[in-house]
Design a protein around this motif. Structure first.
Motif, PDB file in Angstrom:
ATOM      1  N   ASN A 136       0.819  -1.213   0.000  1.00  0.00           N
ATOM      2  CA  ASN A 136       0.000   0.000   0.000  1.00  0.00           C
ATOM      3  C   ASN A 136       0.850   1.259   0.000  1.00  0.00           C
ATOM      4  O   ASN A 136       0.415   2.296   0.458  1.00  0.00           O
ATOM      5  N   HIS A 137       2.091   1.175  -0.522  1.00  0.00           N
ATOM      6  CA  HIS A 137       2.925   2.367  -0.446  1.00  0.00           C
ATOM      7  C   HIS A 137       2.366   3.487  -1.321  1.00  0.00           C
ATOM      8  O   HIS A 137       2.552   4.664  -1.025  1.00  0.00           O
ATOM      9  N   LEU A 138       1.650   3.151  -2.390  1.00  0.00           N
ATOM     10  CA  LEU A 138       1.049   4.198  -3.217  1.00  0.00           C
ATOM     11  C   LEU A 138      -0.020   4.948  -2.431  1.00  0.00           C
ATOM     12  O   LEU A 138      -0.101   6.176  -2.482  1.00  0.00           O
ATOM     13  N   GLU A 139      -0.825   4.199  -1.683  1.00  0.00           N
ATOM     14  CA  GLU A 139      -1.843   4.838  -0.857  1.00  0.00           C
ATOM     15  C   GLU A 139      -1.189   5.651   0.262  1.00  0.00           C
ATOM     16  O   GLU A 139      -1.618   6.765   0.567  1.00  0.00           O
ATOM     17  N   ASN A 140      -0.135   5.089   0.864  1.00  0.00           N
ATOM     18  CA  ASN A 140       0.561   5.811   1.937  1.00  0.00           C
ATOM     19  C   ASN A 140       1.129   7.129   1.433  1.00  0.00           C
ATOM     20  O   ASN A 140       1.079   8.156   2.113  1.00  0.00           O
ATOM     21  N   PHE A 177      -0.130   8.929  -3.997  1.00  0.00           N
ATOM     22  CA  PHE A 177       0.062   9.136  -5.426  1.00  0.00           C
ATOM     23  C   PHE A 177      -1.164   8.735  -6.232  1.00  0.00           C
ATOM     24  O   PHE A 177      -1.858   7.774  -5.917  1.00  0.00           O
ATOM     25  N   ILE A 178      -1.409   9.481  -7.289  1.00  0.00           N
ATOM     26  CA  ILE A 178      -2.470   9.156  -8.231  1.00  0.00           C
ATOM     27  C   ILE A 178      -1.977   9.487  -9.633  1.00  0.00           C
ATOM     28  O   ILE A 178      -1.163  10.397  -9.830  1.00  0.00           O
ATOM     29  N   SER A 179      -2.454   8.714 -10.597  1.00  0.00           N
ATOM     30  CA  SER A 179      -2.129   8.953 -11.993  1.00  0.00           C
ATOM     31  C   SER A 179      -3.406   9.357 -12.724  1.00  0.00           C
ATOM     32  O   SER A 179      -4.447   8.716 -12.569  1.00  0.00           O
ATOM     33  N   VAL A 180      -3.329  10.425 -13.512  1.00  0.00           N
ATOM     34  CA  VAL A 180      -4.468  10.897 -14.300  1.00  0.00           C
ATOM     35  C   VAL A 180      -4.109  10.773 -15.777  1.00  0.00           C
ATOM     36  O   VAL A 180      -3.112  11.357 -16.227  1.00  0.00           O
ATOM     37  N   SER A 181      -4.892  10.005 -16.512  1.00  0.00           N
ATOM     38  CA  SER A 181      -4.645   9.800 -17.933  1.00  0.00           C
ATOM     39  C   SER A 181      -5.668  10.565 -18.762  1.00  0.00           C
ATOM     40  O   SER A 181      -6.843  10.656 -18.388  1.00  0.00           O
ATOM     41  N   PHE A 182      -5.205  11.097 -19.891  1.00  0.00           N
ATOM     42  CA  PHE A 182      -6.096  11.879 -20.764  1.00  0.00           C
ATOM     43  C   PHE A 182      -5.790  11.541 -22.209  1.00  0.00           C
ATOM     44  O   PHE A 182      -4.631  11.617 -22.646  1.00  0.00           O
ATOM     45  N   VAL A 183      -6.823  11.155 -22.956  1.00  0.00           N
ATOM     46  CA  VAL A 183      -6.682  10.835 -24.375  1.00  0.00           C
ATOM     47  C   VAL A 183      -7.785  11.548 -25.139  1.00  0.00           C
ATOM     48  O   VAL A 183      -8.946  11.559 -24.703  1.00  0.00           O
ATOM     49  N   SER A 232      -1.928  22.161 -10.897  1.00  0.00           N
ATOM     50  CA  SER A 232      -1.647  22.056  -9.463  1.00  0.00           C
ATOM     51  C   SER A 232      -0.163  21.795  -9.206  1.00  0.00           C
ATOM     52  O   SER A 232       0.496  21.040  -9.926  1.00  0.00           O
ATOM     53  N   ALA A 233       0.364  22.423  -8.152  1.00  0.00           N
ATOM     54  CA  ALA A 233       1.765  22.209  -7.766  1.00  0.00           C
ATOM     55  C   ALA A 233       2.000  20.789  -7.262  1.00  0.00           C
ATOM     56  O   ALA A 233       3.143  20.348  -7.149  1.00  0.00           O
ATOM     57  N   ASN A 234       0.920  20.066  -6.945  1.00  0.00           N
ATOM     58  CA  ASN A 234       1.050  18.677  -6.493  1.00  0.00           C
ATOM     59  C   ASN A 234       1.302  17.700  -7.628  1.00  0.00           C
ATOM     60  O   ASN A 234       1.503  16.512  -7.384  1.00  0.00           O
ATOM     61  N   VAL A 235       1.259  18.194  -8.871  1.00  0.00           N
ATOM     62  CA  VAL A 235       1.631  17.365 -10.018  1.00  0.00           C
ATOM     63  C   VAL A 235       3.146  17.441 -10.158  1.00  0.00           C
ATOM     64  O   VAL A 235       3.708  18.481 -10.494  1.00  0.00           O
ATOM     65  N   GLY A 260       0.948  12.740  -9.488  1.00  0.00           N
ATOM     66  CA  GLY A 260       1.201  13.622  -8.357  1.00  0.00           C
ATOM     67  C   GLY A 260       0.611  13.075  -7.087  1.00  0.00           C
ATOM     68  O   GLY A 260       0.145  11.926  -7.031  1.00  0.00           O
ATOM     69  N   GLN A 261       0.618  13.899  -6.049  1.00  0.00           N
ATOM     70  CA  GLN A 261       0.080  13.502  -4.752  1.00  0.00           C
ATOM     71  C   GLN A 261      -1.214  14.248  -4.488  1.00  0.00           C
ATOM     72  O   GLN A 261      -1.247  15.479  -4.537  1.00  0.00           O
ATOM     73  N   ASN A 262      -2.265  13.461  -4.206  1.00  0.00           N
ATOM     74  CA  ASN A 262      -3.552  14.035  -3.812  1.00  0.00           C
ATOM     75  C   ASN A 262      -4.044  15.084  -4.811  1.00  0.00           C
ATOM     76  O   ASN A 262      -4.494  16.167  -4.430  1.00  0.00           O
ATOM     77  N   ILE A 263      -3.956  14.761  -6.091  1.00  0.00           N
ATOM     78  CA  ILE A 263      -4.395  15.689  -7.129  1.00  0.00           C
ATOM     79  C   ILE A 263      -5.841  15.390  -7.515  1.00  0.00           C
ATOM     80  O   ILE A 263      -6.352  14.293  -7.303  1.00  0.00           O
ATOM     81  N   ASP A 264      -6.489  16.384  -8.098  1.00  0.00           N
ATOM     82  CA  ASP A 264      -7.913  16.292  -8.432  1.00  0.00           C
ATOM     83  C   ASP A 264      -8.056  15.853  -9.885  1.00  0.00           C
ATOM     84  O   ASP A 264      -7.884  16.636 -10.817  1.00  0.00           O
ATOM     85  N   GLU A 265      -8.388  14.577 -10.075  1.00  0.00           N
ATOM     86  CA  GLU A 265      -8.479  14.018 -11.431  1.00  0.00           C
ATOM     87  C   GLU A 265      -9.549  14.730 -12.256  1.00  0.00           C
ATOM     88  O   GLU A 265      -9.326  15.073 -13.423  1.00  0.00           O
TER      89      GLU A 265
END
Length: 359
Positions: free
Chosen positions: A259-263, A266-272, A291-294, A340-345
């Motif tokens: 669960n290190h990603l959850e800890n 981190f989140i990944s946002v994909s756009f096509v 966002s600076a969190n990216v 990034g960390q805690n970013i708004d997808e």
């Protein structure tokens, strides 16, 4: 997404006879791993090099960014190579070992948020230890953007703590005094690492390949202390059982589940999109609204104002857009990944939609 590529040449490497030598390339988001990988593939003349690439996100970008001498590319599961696709990592290694055309060297590039410890343990803790030889872990550091405090990431810390070679990359973008201070701090974490300074990941290959710096005995001696380090809030366990004909049942646990990603948040946002961007709108979004969190973004861009393909990289606050050409038969589209960390997808996707033509 994990991918396998093989770069082939005519003659053989005088490699050690004790298993296929392996180099793990790690480093935080945007540190220059793919640039280093391309440097290796372009300059290892006379060596057949297999490459394993891991991406974090729903869509694969690195397939378009890696220079490959043959077009065989095997795509496996999405996720972080150090936890969610450990079985696929083992299977991919066997695919390399069992190729009819033997290879001389294996390079594994982890995603920027991977913990290199379980990746190394994959080679040491399964029957692969008799078929491969882990040569070194090479960690890239972006001198302009690197900050363990900013990232607040166990993975970022472990990439330094387990690096045999640390490349202080992008030294052309910062003052030498700042690089000196960063090196002092990194030596506090890993005193005996080989530290090299680079621009655009350019390093003489004999300094990073076939160097024999990985010491498995010392590595295992440090595992207990690693788990008890005050910096960490979870335990690392790696359990593998071996079945007939390398049907592997591997489980890498942080407590009961990785669960290190959850800890780390981190989140990944994909756009096509099959619509082109308006270049001014996209630049305004990147300059003023992202966002600076990216911490990292990359992708393929298609603009209304240009018929060309464009390669996009963002690390920290700096981004580049380079001209390229569309491959024959390649569909023109925009393909982007933001990490990034805690970013708004939802917000990122909505703002990107507004940058498209006729939106």
């Amino acid at each position: 997404m994990t991918q396998v590529s093989v770069n082939t040449s005519s003659s053989l490497l005088d490699a050690p006879k004790h298993g296929l030598p392996v180099t793990i390339i790690t480093g935080f988001l945007g540190s220059g791993k793919t640039t280093l990988l391309n440097h290796i593939l372009q300059n290892q003349h006379g060596i057949k090099t297999a490459v394993l690439v891991n991406e974090f996100g729903e869509i694969g970008i690195d397939n378009d960014l890696i220079i490959s001498a043959d077009e065989t590319m095997v795509e496996l599961s999405n996720g972080c190579i150090c936890c969610t696709i450990n079985n696929d990592l083992v299977d991919a290694i066997y695919n390399v070992l069992e190729r009819e055309e033997k290879v001389d060297y294996l390079v594994v590039e982890t995603t920027g948020i991977a913990d290199p410890l379980p990746v190394a343990l994959t080679f040491l803790g399964t029957e692969l230890r008799d078929l491969t030889r882990l040569d070194s872990i090479v960690t890239l550091v972006d001198c302009e953007n690197f900050s363990i405090d900013l990232f607040n990431s166990d993975a970022a810390y472990n990439q330094i703590a387990y690096g045999d070679i640390i490349l202080l990359n992008k030294i052309d973008l910062v003052d030498e005094a700042d690089v000196d201070l960063l090196e002092v701090r990194l030596r506090d974490i890993k005193a005996d690492a080989r530290i090299l300074r680079t621009t655009k990941s350019q390093v003489p290959l004999p300094l990073i390949l076939s160097v024999g710096l990985f010491e498995s005995d010392k590595y295992f001696d440090n595992i207990d202390s690693h788990d008890k380090h005050d910096h960490h809030h979870h335990e690392h366990n790696h359990h593998c059982t071996e079945d007939h004909e390398h049907d592997h049942n591997c489980q890498h646990d942080h407590h009961e589940h990785s669960n290190h990603l959850e800890n780390d948040g981190f989140i990944s946002v994909s756009f096509v999109s099959d619509k082109p961007f308006n270049i001014r709108k996209l630049q305004s979004f990147l300059d003023n609204e992202l966002s600076a969190n990216v911490f990292r973004a990359k992708g393929i861009l298609w603009f209304q104002e240009s018929p060309d393909k464009h390669i996009f990289h963002l690390s920290g606050k700096r981004f580049t857009i380079e001209d390229d050409i569309w491959k024959k038969g390649q569909k023109k589209e925009n393909k982007l990944v933001f990490i990034g960390q805690n970013i708004d997808e939802k917000t990122i996707k909505e703002k990107l939609e507004k940058c498209l033509v006729n939106n």
